[in-house]
Write a protein that holds these residues in place. Structure first.
Motif, short mmCIF file in Angstrom:
data_model
loop_
_atom_site.label_atom_id
_atom_site.label_comp_id
_atom_site.label_asym_id
_atom_site.label_seq_id
_atom_site.Cartn_x
_atom_site.Cartn_y
_atom_site.Cartn_z
N GLN A 122 0.61 -1.08 0.19
CA GLN A 122 0.34 -0.07 -0.48
C GLN A 122 1.20 1.29 -0.16
OE1 GLN A 122 -2.44 -1.24 3.48
NE2 GLN A 122 -4.01 -1.43 2.32
N ARG A 123 2.16 1.14 0.71
CA ARG A 123 2.51 2.59 0.71
C ARG A 123 3.47 2.70 -0.46
NH1 ARG A 123 6.77 1.54 3.55
NH2 ARG A 123 6.93 -0.20 4.38
N ALA A 124 4.02 1.45 -1.28
CA ALA A 124 4.47 1.81 -1.88
C ALA A 124 3.85 2.12 -3.96
CB ALA A 124 5.02 0.31 -2.66
N VAL A 125 2.36 1.54 -3.25
CA VAL A 125 1.44 2.25 -4.17
C VAL A 125 1.36 3.50 -4.81
CG1 VAL A 125 -1.40 2.04 -5.25
CG2 VAL A 125 0.63 -0.09 -5.11
N ALA A 126 1.33 4.02 -2.76
CA ALA A 126 1.32 6.04 -2.70
C ALA A 126 2.01 6.02 -3.23
CB ALA A 126 0.63 5.57 -0.88
N GLN A 127 3.66 5.29 -3.24
CA GLN A 127 4.86 6.20 -3.74
C GLN A 127 4.72 6.61 -5.10
OE1 GLN A 127 8.71 5.92 -1.81
NE2 GLN A 127 9.58 5.21 -3.54
N LEU A 128 4.01 5.68 -5.75
CA LEU A 128 4.23 5.46 -7.11
C LEU A 128 3.03 6.50 -7.66
CD1 LEU A 128 4.55 0.99 -7.38
CD2 LEU A 128 5.77 3.46 -8.46
N ASP A 129 2.36 7.18 -7.04
CA ASP A 129 0.98 7.41 -7.34
C ASP A 129 1.74 9.09 -7.35
OD1 ASP A 129 -0.59 5.62 -7.80
OD2 ASP A 129 -2.46 5.45 -5.80
N ALA A 130 2.03 9.20 -6.12
CA ALA A 130 2.60 10.75 -6.16
C ALA A 130 4.20 10.27 -7.41
CB ALA A 130 3.79 10.64 -4.61
#
Length: 529
Positions: A122-130
Motif C-alpha cells: 500500500q505504501r509502495a502504491v502510494a509512492q508510485l501514485d505520488a
C-alpha cells in the motif's frame, strides 16, 4: 470488487512454493497491482522486465546466478523510480541492510507475514501514485514552458517588443549569443491544406515537427517551433554560419525522406538577442522570395541586403502589356497571348518583386482577361474563384505563368472551335468577297483578318479549313482569273494588265502567271484568242 490494475509487479524467488504463496495470499487486484510474471533468478527477471516494464519488483536476496543485490543494482541504475522490495532470511540481515543502502524501498524477513507485505505494498502504491502525479505536473510545466517560449518568440517575430508580462520570467539565454534563423516552408501548402482532412493535417504537421526537432537536436539547433501554418523556425548558433547551405539541404532531404513532402528553406543573416528575432525572420523570408523565381525547392540564403531592410517594392502595373493581352484575348490570338505572358514573366523577374506583389499583379491581370472572355460570351464552365486560387497555389512564377497560358489558351481554343463550327463559313465567305473586291490593291492578310475581326493565326487556320486554300493561294487564284479574262476579252497590253490585277512589277506578274497556268500571258492570249 477490486480496482483496475495501475502498476505491474514481477516476483523473483528460486523457491516455487514462495512464488505460489505470494501470488495466492495477496489481493493484488484490490491494491491496483497486477503480477506480470515470475522468475526463479535474476537473469530471468531481467528478461521479464524487458518484456513488461514493471513498476515494482519483489525479489529474494539469495538466488543462484545473479542474486537479488546484483539484480537491484541493474534495475535501479537505469530506472531509479522503480520500487524494489527485497526478501531475506533471518541470517541475511547484512544483505538486507546493503539493499536498503543501494536504494531498496523496504525488506521482508522470511517467513513472510502477508499482512505486513500488504501494508508495505500500500505504501509502495502510494509512492508510485505520488511519482506519477509529479511526472504529470512536470510534463505539464514543460509543455506550458515550451508553449510559452514559442509564444514569446512569435510575439517578437511579429514585431511586438513588449510581450505579455507573465512571459517575461522565461529565460532566452540561447538568444544572448549570435545566431541565425532558418525558416522552413512546405511547398504547395495551400494545395495540401485543401486536400488534407483535419486529422490528416494534424498528423502531417506533427510528423514534420518531430522530424525537425530530432534533426535540430542532432545538428546543434538552439530551438525549433512552428510559426505560420506550413512553416517552422529553427535557430542556429553563429558557429554554424559556414554550414548554412549544407544544413538547409540536409533539412530538405530529411523531410522528403521521412514525410515525402517537399519544402524550401530560407536562411537569415546573423542576429543577436531576442530583439532581433523580427529582423531575422524578415531576413529569412526575404531569402525565401527567391523561391518564387526558382522552378524547384531549394535553400535560399540572405547574403546581400542589410538586416532590417524592407522587402522588394511593389511592382508598377504594366498597362501596355495589359492592353496587348486584352487584344490577344479579344481576337483569340493564342500565339500572341503566349508571347505577351512571357514578357510579363520577364517584367516581374527584372523587378525581383516579392511573391505577394507579383501574385497581386497576376491576379489583377487574370481578372481583366477573364472579364474580356466573359464580356464576349466566350467562357466555358470556368469559375473566376478557381482561376484566382490557382494563381495563389502556384509554387513559383514559372508555374503561375504556365498555368495562365494553359488556362486562357484552352478557353480561347474552345471558343475558336465553337466559332468555326457555328459561323466559320460565313466569315470565310465575307473574306472571299472582300478579296474579290480588292484583289487589284496591295492586299495584306492583316487587312482581311481585321475585316472579319479575327486574329491572323485564327483567320489563317479558319480560311484554310473552310476554303481549302491558304490566303495567298486564294488571292493569287482570283488575280489569275481576272488576268485571264482581260487577256481573253481585251487587247490591253501585258505590262498594263499587271497593275490592274494587283502586281506593280510586270515581270513578276508574268512569272506568277506562268507558274499558275503553265504559259506566259502572251502565250495564253495567242492560244485563246
Amino acid at each position: 470488487m477490486g480496482t483496475a490494475a495501475k502498476y505491474k509487479v514481477i516476483l523473483v524467488d528460486d523457491e516455487p512454493i514462495i512464488l505460489r504463496s505470494l501470488q495466492a495470499a495477496i489481493d493484488w487486484e484490490s491494491l491496483g497491482l497486477e503480477i506480470a510474471g515470475t522468475a526463479k533468478n535474476g537473469d530471468g527477471a531481467l528478461k521479464l522486465m524487458g518484456e513488461h516494464s514493471p513498476e515494482m519488483i519483489i525479489s529474494d536476496i539469495r538466488m543462484p546466478g545473479m542474486d537479488g543485490i546484483a539484480l537491484m543494482r541493474e534495475v535501479l541504475t537505469n530506472h531509479p523510480k522503480r520500487i524494489f522490495i527485497v526478501i531475506s532470511g533471518y541470517g541475511e540481515f547484512e544483505y538486507a541492510r546493503e539493499a536498503l543502502r543501494q536504494g531498496a524501498f523496504d525488506y521482508l524477513l522470511k517467513p513472510i507475514d502477508h499482512d505486513e507485505l500488504t501494508s508495505m505494498l500500500q505504501r509502495a502504491v502510494a509512492q508510485l501514485d505520488a511519482q506519477a502525479e509529479n511526472d504529470r505536473l512536470l510534463h505539464s510545466v514543460q509543455v506550458l514552458s515550451v508553449m510559452a517560449r514559442e509564444r514569446l518568440f512569435s510575439e517578437w517575430i511579429e514585431g511586438n517588443d513588449r510581450p505579455l508580462a507573465y512571459m517575461q520570467w522565461m529565460e532566452n539565454s540561447e538568444l544572448d549569443r549570435d545566431y541565425f534563423m532558418a525558416v522552413v516552408q512546405l511547398d504547395h501548402y495551400l494545395r495540401l491544406n485543401e486536400r488534407w482532412l483535419m486529422d490528416e493535417k494534424r498528423l502531417w504537421l506533427f510528423a514534420v515537427r518531430n522530424i525537425l526537432e530530432e534533426w535540430s537536436s542532432q545538428h546543434g539547433g538552439l530551438t525549433v517551433f512552428p510559426f505560420h501554418s506550413g512553416e517552422w523556425i529553427i535557430l542556429f548558433p553563429s558557429e554554424l554560419q559556414g554550414q548554412k547551405a549544407e544544413l538547409g539541404n540536409d533539412l530538405i532531404y530529411q523531410i522528403k525522406r521521412y514525410s515525402k513532402l517537399g519544402c524550401s528553406v530560407g536562411i537569415s543573416r546573423g542576429s543577436r538577442g531576442i530583439q532581433q528575432l523580427s529582423q531575422a525572420y524578415q531576413s529569412a523570408t526575404r531569402a525565401l522570395y527567391q523561391r518564387f523565381y526558382s522552378e524547384k525547392e531549394g535553400v535560399f540564403i540572405d547574403l546581400e541586403a542589410p538586416i532590417g531592410e524592407a522587402p522588394p517594392s511593389d511592382l508598377k502595373y504594366p498597362k501596355q502589356l495589359e492592353t496587348g493581352l486584352i487584344e490577344s484575348v479579344r481576337t483569340l490570338d493564342t500565339q500572341r497571348l503566349t508571347v505577351l505572358l512571357d514578357e510579363l514573366k520577364l517584367y516581374i523577374e527584372q523587378h525581383t518583386a516579392a511573391k505577394e506583389s507579383a501574385e497581386r499583379m497576376l491576379v489583377e491581370m487574370s481578372i481583366v482577361l477573364y472579364r474580356q472572355l466573359e464580356f464576349a460570351n466566350l467562357l466555358v464552365e470556368w469559375p473566376l474563384d478557381g482561376l484566382i486560387q490557382d494563381v495563389h497555389e502556384a509554387a513559383n512564377l514559372n508555374e503561375s505563368i504556365g498555368m495562365l497560358k494553359k488556362a486562357f489558351t484552352s478557353q480561347m481554343e474552345t471558343s475558336i472551335r465553337s466559332q468555326t463550327k457555328e459561323d466559320g463559313h460565313s466569315l470565310v465567305e465575307k473574306a472571299k468577297q472582300y478579296i474579290l473586291n480588292h484583289y487589284h490593291k496591295d492586299l495584306s492578310i492583316e487587312e482581311v483578318a481585321e475585316v472579319v475581326d479575327l486574329s491572323i493565326s485564327h483567320f489563317c487556320t479558319l480560311f484554310k479549313q473552310v476554303s481549302g486554300y491558304t490566303f495567298l493561294e486564294y488571292l493569287t487564284e482570283c488575280r489569275m482569273e481576272k488576268a485571264k479574262y482581260i487577256l481573253k476579252n481585251t487587247s490591253v497590253k501585258v505590262y498594263q494588265i499587271a497593275p490592274l490585277v494587283g502586281y506593280q512589277d510586270p515581270k513578276y506578274f508574268t512569272q506568277v502567271f506562268k507558274r499558275a497556268t503553265g504559259r506566259t500571258p502572251s502565250e495564253f492570249r495567242e492560244e485563246t484568242g
